[in-house]
Design a protein around this motif. Structure first.
Motif, PDB file in Angstrom:
ATOM      1  N   ASP A  43       0.829  -1.216   0.000  1.00  0.00           N
ATOM      2  CA  ASP A  43       0.000   0.000   0.000  1.00  0.00           C
ATOM      3  C   ASP A  43       0.862   1.264   0.000  1.00  0.00           C
ATOM      4  N   ALA A  44       1.925   1.253   0.811  1.00  0.00           N
ATOM      5  CA  ALA A  44       2.776   2.435   0.968  1.00  0.00           C
ATOM      6  C   ALA A  44       3.897   2.493  -0.073  1.00  0.00           C
ATOM      7  N   GLU A  45       4.028   1.418  -0.848  1.00  0.00           N
ATOM      8  CA  GLU A  45       5.072   1.319  -1.871  1.00  0.00           C
ATOM      9  C   GLU A  45       6.466   1.448  -1.260  1.00  0.00           C
ATOM     10  N   VAL A  46       6.687   0.666  -0.185  1.00  0.00           N
ATOM     11  CA  VAL A  46       7.982   0.636   0.485  1.00  0.00           C
ATOM     12  C   VAL A  46       8.406  -0.814   0.680  1.00  0.00           C
ATOM     13  N   ASN A  47       9.649  -0.991   1.054  1.00  0.00           N
ATOM     14  CA  ASN A  47      10.192  -2.305   1.357  1.00  0.00           C
ATOM     15  C   ASN A  47       9.521  -2.845   2.626  1.00  0.00           C
ATOM     16  N   PRO A  48       9.154  -4.132   2.646  1.00  0.00           N
ATOM     17  CA  PRO A  48       8.541  -4.697   3.852  1.00  0.00           C
ATOM     18  C   PRO A  48       9.397  -4.536   5.106  1.00  0.00           C
ATOM     19  N   ASN A  49      10.711  -4.566   4.964  1.00  0.00           N
ATOM     20  CA  ASN A  49      11.584  -4.380   6.128  1.00  0.00           C
ATOM     21  C   ASN A  49      11.428  -2.988   6.722  1.00  0.00           C
ATOM     22  N   THR A  50      11.218  -2.002   5.857  1.00  0.00           N
ATOM     23  CA  THR A  50      11.013  -0.625   6.316  1.00  0.00           C
ATOM     24  C   THR A  50       9.685  -0.520   7.066  1.00  0.00           C
ATOM     25  N   MET A  51       8.654  -1.158   6.520  1.00  0.00           N
ATOM     26  CA  MET A  51       7.347  -1.147   7.190  1.00  0.00           C
ATOM     27  C   MET A  51       7.435  -1.885   8.530  1.00  0.00           C
ATOM     28  N   GLN A  52       8.155  -2.999   8.559  1.00  0.00           N
ATOM     29  CA  GLN A  52       8.322  -3.752   9.809  1.00  0.00           C
ATOM     30  C   GLN A  52       8.975  -2.879  10.872  1.00  0.00           C
ATOM     31  N   LYS A  53       9.956  -2.093  10.462  1.00  0.00           N
ATOM     32  CA  LYS A  53      10.648  -1.201  11.401  1.00  0.00           C
ATOM     33  C   LYS A  53       9.676  -0.156  11.960  1.00  0.00           C
ATOM     34  N   ALA A  54       8.797   0.371  11.101  1.00  0.00           N
ATOM     35  CA  ALA A  54       7.801   1.352  11.547  1.00  0.00           C
ATOM     36  C   ALA A  54       6.829   0.725  12.539  1.00  0.00           C
ATOM     37  N   LEU A  55       6.365  -0.474  12.237  1.00  0.00           N
ATOM     38  CA  LEU A  55       5.421  -1.154  13.125  1.00  0.00           C
ATOM     39  C   LEU A  55       6.077  -1.508  14.453  1.00  0.00           C
ATOM     40  N   ALA A  56       7.350  -1.907  14.405  1.00  0.00           N
ATOM     41  CA  ALA A  56       8.070  -2.219  15.642  1.00  0.00           C
ATOM     42  C   ALA A  56       8.194  -0.978  16.520  1.00  0.00           C
ATOM     43  N   LEU A  57       8.422   0.172  15.902  1.00  0.00           N
ATOM     44  CA  LEU A  57       8.493   1.430  16.651  1.00  0.00           C
ATOM     45  C   LEU A  57       7.167   1.708  17.357  1.00  0.00           C
ATOM     46  N   LEU A  58       6.061   1.506  16.644  1.00  0.00           N
ATOM     47  CA  LEU A  58       4.742   1.736  17.242  1.00  0.00           C
ATOM     48  C   LEU A  58       4.430   0.712  18.340  1.00  0.00           C
ATOM     49  N   GLU A  59       4.969  -0.487  18.212  1.00  0.00           N
ATOM     50  CA  GLU A  59       4.828  -1.477  19.284  1.00  0.00           C
ATOM     51  C   GLU A  59       5.596  -1.021  20.518  1.00  0.00           C
ATOM     52  N   GLN A  60       6.803  -0.481  20.310  1.00  0.00           N
ATOM     53  CA  GLN A  60       7.593   0.026  21.436  1.00  0.00           C
ATOM     54  C   GLN A  60       6.858   1.149  22.154  1.00  0.00           C
ATOM     55  N   GLN A  61       6.119   1.951  21.393  1.00  0.00           N
ATOM     56  CA  GLN A  61       5.361   3.056  21.968  1.00  0.00           C
ATOM     57  C   GLN A  61       4.051   2.591  22.585  1.00  0.00           C
ATOM     58  N   GLY A  62       3.693   1.332  22.366  1.00  0.00           N
ATOM     59  CA  GLY A  62       2.485   0.763  22.952  1.00  0.00           C
ATOM     60  C   GLY A  62       1.224   0.955  22.134  1.00  0.00           C
ATOM     61  N   LEU A  63       1.329   1.567  20.965  1.00  0.00           N
ATOM     62  CA  LEU A  63       0.141   1.821  20.150  1.00  0.00           C
ATOM     63  C   LEU A  63      -0.324   0.587  19.382  1.00  0.00           C
ATOM     64  N   LEU A  64       0.603  -0.304  19.088  1.00  0.00           N
ATOM     65  CA  LEU A  64       0.256  -1.570  18.448  1.00  0.00           C
ATOM     66  C   LEU A  64       0.669  -2.703  19.378  1.00  0.00           C
ATOM     67  N   ILE A  65      -0.123  -3.758  19.354  1.00  0.00           N
ATOM     68  CA  ILE A  65       0.126  -4.936  20.177  1.00  0.00           C
ATOM     69  C   ILE A  65       0.186  -6.144  19.240  1.00  0.00           C
ATOM     70  N   THR A  66       1.163  -7.010  19.461  1.00  0.00           N
ATOM     71  CA  THR A  66       1.245  -8.235  18.668  1.00  0.00           C
ATOM     72  C   THR A  66       0.776  -9.404  19.504  1.00  0.00           C
ATOM     73  N   ASN A  67      -0.164 -10.127  18.952  1.00  0.00           N
ATOM     74  CA  ASN A  67      -0.683 -11.334  19.567  1.00  0.00           C
ATOM     75  C   ASN A  67      -0.354 -12.473  18.602  1.00  0.00           C
ATOM     76  N   ARG A  68       0.395 -13.437  19.051  1.00  0.00           N
ATOM     77  CA  ARG A  68       0.866 -14.517  18.160  1.00  0.00           C
ATOM     78  C   ARG A  68      -0.266 -15.224  17.420  1.00  0.00           C
ATOM     79  N   THR A  69      -1.409 -15.354  18.027  1.00  0.00           N
ATOM     80  CA  THR A  69      -2.500 -16.087  17.381  1.00  0.00           C
ATOM     81  C   THR A  69      -3.367 -15.199  16.498  1.00  0.00           C
ATOM     82  N   VAL A  70      -3.393 -13.910  16.769  1.00  0.00           N
ATOM     83  CA  VAL A  70      -4.279 -13.004  16.041  1.00  0.00           C
ATOM     84  C   VAL A  70      -3.510 -12.084  15.094  1.00  0.00           C
TER      85      VAL A  70
END
Length: 125
Positions: A43-70
């Protein structure tokens, strides 16, 4: 969601800020499931690794949560979202005020300019 990437800062930071805006504005609601890294990267026309880094940052900030099953979802912590929204607004206001001061506007001129623009917006509605 509209992805705007420029040369101003690292791409992953810009992606994280775009997603953060979607969360604090309610476009992405508390508890919403987040698309896969690959789908967001496409969607953003970027490398998946770059998007992963952005999502990891938001996880560190607590805005996103990763649930292994969901998978990833937006935090259910509405207080965190409200605080982030306030901080986001304050940062943008301070940036705006700083730019206006560079342009030579003092507080009264800024206030007048804002009031005039708001009146024009009200008239155009």
């Amino acid at each position: 969601m509209k992805w705007e990437i420029n040369d101003g800062s690292p791409i992953y930071i810009q992606l994280a800020e775009t997603i953060k805006l979607a969360i604090v504005s309610g476009e992405w609601k508390s508890g919403d499931k987040v698309k896969s890294v690959r789908d967001l990267a496409i969607d953003a026309e970027v490398n998946p690794n770059t998007m992963q880094k952005a999502l990891a940052l938001l996880e560190q900030q607590g805005l996103l949560i990763t649930n292994r099953t969901v998978g990833r979802e937006v935090t259910a912590d509405t207080k965190l979202i409200a605080t982030t929204r306030k901080n986001f607004a304050t940062t943008n206001i301070n940036g705006f005020l700083g730019k206006m001061e560079i342009l030579g506007y003092d507080t009264n001129k800024i206030r007048t300019c804002l009031e005039k623009n708001i009146e024009e917006e009200d008239t155009n509605e």
